[in-house]
Motif scaffolding. Structure first.
Motif, PDB file in Angstrom:
ATOM      1  N   ASP A 104       0.760  -1.292  -0.002  1.00  0.00           N
ATOM      2  CA  ASP A 104      -0.013  -0.010  -0.117  1.00  0.00           C
ATOM      3  C   ASP A 104       0.783   1.378  -0.062  1.00  0.00           C
ATOM      4  O   ASP A 104       0.485   2.136  -0.463  1.00  0.00           O
ATOM      5  N   THR A 107       1.562   2.068  -3.815  1.00  0.00           N
ATOM      6  CA  THR A 107       0.490   2.581  -4.123  1.00  0.00           C
ATOM      7  C   THR A 107       0.220   4.115  -3.917  1.00  0.00           C
ATOM      8  O   THR A 107       0.014   4.908  -4.714  1.00  0.00           O
ATOM      9  N   GLY A 111       2.504   5.740  -6.740  1.00  0.00           N
ATOM     10  CA  GLY A 111       0.928   6.008  -7.325  1.00  0.00           C
ATOM     11  C   GLY A 111       0.497   7.295  -7.372  1.00  0.00           C
ATOM     12  O   GLY A 111       0.628   8.063  -8.136  1.00  0.00           O
ATOM     13  N   TYR A 112      -0.180   7.289  -6.239  1.00  0.00           N
ATOM     14  CA  TYR A 112      -1.066   8.580  -5.908  1.00  0.00           C
ATOM     15  C   TYR A 112      -0.191   9.798  -5.909  1.00  0.00           C
ATOM     16  O   TYR A 112      -0.576  10.920  -6.268  1.00  0.00           O
ATOM     17  N   LEU A 118      -1.810   3.769 -11.748  1.00  0.00           N
ATOM     18  CA  LEU A 118      -2.243   3.034 -10.700  1.00  0.00           C
ATOM     19  C   LEU A 118      -2.144   1.646 -11.175  1.00  0.00           C
ATOM     20  O   LEU A 118      -1.884   0.615 -10.512  1.00  0.00           O
ATOM     21  N   ASP A 119      -2.638   1.326 -12.530  1.00  0.00           N
ATOM     22  CA  ASP A 119      -2.793  -0.090 -12.958  1.00  0.00           C
ATOM     23  C   ASP A 119      -1.311  -0.747 -13.005  1.00  0.00           C
ATOM     24  O   ASP A 119      -1.155  -1.744 -12.901  1.00  0.00           O
ATOM     25  N   VAL A 121       1.388   0.086 -10.993  1.00  0.00           N
ATOM     26  CA  VAL A 121       1.551  -0.150  -9.851  1.00  0.00           C
ATOM     27  C   VAL A 121       1.088  -1.372  -9.350  1.00  0.00           C
ATOM     28  O   VAL A 121       1.587  -2.200  -8.668  1.00  0.00           O
ATOM     29  N   ALA A 122      -0.454  -1.495  -9.608  1.00  0.00           N
ATOM     30  CA  ALA A 122      -1.031  -2.691  -9.121  1.00  0.00           C
ATOM     31  C   ALA A 122      -0.508  -3.772  -9.824  1.00  0.00           C
ATOM     32  O   ALA A 122      -0.336  -5.011  -9.052  1.00  0.00           O
ATOM     33  N   GLY A 173      -3.588   9.465  -0.817  1.00  0.00           N
ATOM     34  CA  GLY A 173      -3.793   8.217  -1.656  1.00  0.00           C
ATOM     35  C   GLY A 173      -3.952   6.875  -0.410  1.00  0.00           C
ATOM     36  O   GLY A 173      -4.698   6.160  -0.709  1.00  0.00           O
ATOM     37  N   ILE A 177      -7.130   4.544  -0.860  1.00  0.00           N
ATOM     38  CA  ILE A 177      -6.915   2.922  -0.444  1.00  0.00           C
ATOM     39  C   ILE A 177      -7.901   2.399   0.571  1.00  0.00           C
ATOM     40  O   ILE A 177      -8.442   1.358   0.451  1.00  0.00           O
TER      41      ILE A 177
END
Length: 214
Positions: A104, A107, A111-112, A118-119, A121-122, A173, A177
């Motif tokens: 997390d 992310t 990411g944020y 974000l995709d 990072v996922a 972020g 989440i």
């Protein structure tokens, strides 16, 4: 037992820099140990020799030129090694794993706050951890300005040196989440004193463990 098969429980502790999560992770691990759980306490990035070397690269202020993509991949490399070497075997052995940061953070930060899609990072998170997703995540939520004052007495690492606006994006972020996965992610008010936070954390975690075992 193959990597990813497990009987243990995996708790991760998250939040912006200076939120107090490391103290609370340690106190939680100690409390669970006193309650009879076989607890393994870890931190990210790090926890094993290879990952600690990557940690040094990531947090060294001298590496200010590091790109967002490089940063993402280094965090995932450190995480993949920790999962392979320690977390997956511990969970397979039935241990309780408490980890100070996990995916997390990637992310929220890369990411944020960092702007990596974000995709992307996922997918990177999924590659690094396999089946070792957390069962429960505690996010210590605090005003980034308050957290910055808490950090003022120590030297900043490379991530902390990214500034207050960056920390605000990270905090948002983490809140996003939590909102997207309320069954796993629980926000904790981190503006209170250490003992009050710890009491609430232990009460909440034990209630969740009882629910799982019933």
């Amino acid at each position: 037992m193959a990597e990813g098969e497990r009987t243990g429980r995996f708790i991760t502790v998250e939040g912006i820099d200076g939120c107090g999560k490391s103290t609370q992770a340690r106190l939680l691990a100690e409390a669970l140990g006193r309650a009879g759980y076989d607890v393994l306490m870890l931190r990210e990035p790090g926890g094993v020799a290879i990952s600690e070397k990557i940690r040094a690269l990531l947090l060294d202020p001298a590496n200010a030129e590091m790109s967002d993509t490089c940063e993402l991949l280094l965090y995932e490399a450190a995480r993949a090694q920790l999962v392979h070497e320690v977390i997956a075997p511990a969970l397979a052995a039935g241990r309780m794993v408490v980890c100070d940061r996990f995916y997390d953070s990637t992310t929220a930060y890369q990411g944020y706050a960092g702007g990596v899609p974000l995709d992307v990072v996922a997918r990177a998170n999924a590659l690094a951890v396999g089946a070792c997703a957390p069962d429960l995540t505690l996010v210590f939520d605090i005003d980034p300005a308050v957290a910055a004052r808490r950090r003022a007495a120590r030297d900043e690492d490379r991530m902390e040196a990214k500034g207050l606006a960056y920390q605000h994006r990270v905090a948002e972020g983490f809140r996003a989440i939590a909102a997207s996965d309320p069954a796993r992610v629980h926000l904790i008010d981190a503006a209170r004193d250490v003992d009050a936070i710890h009491a609430d954390v232990v009460s909440f975690v034990k209630s969740q463990l009882r629910t799982v075992s019933e």
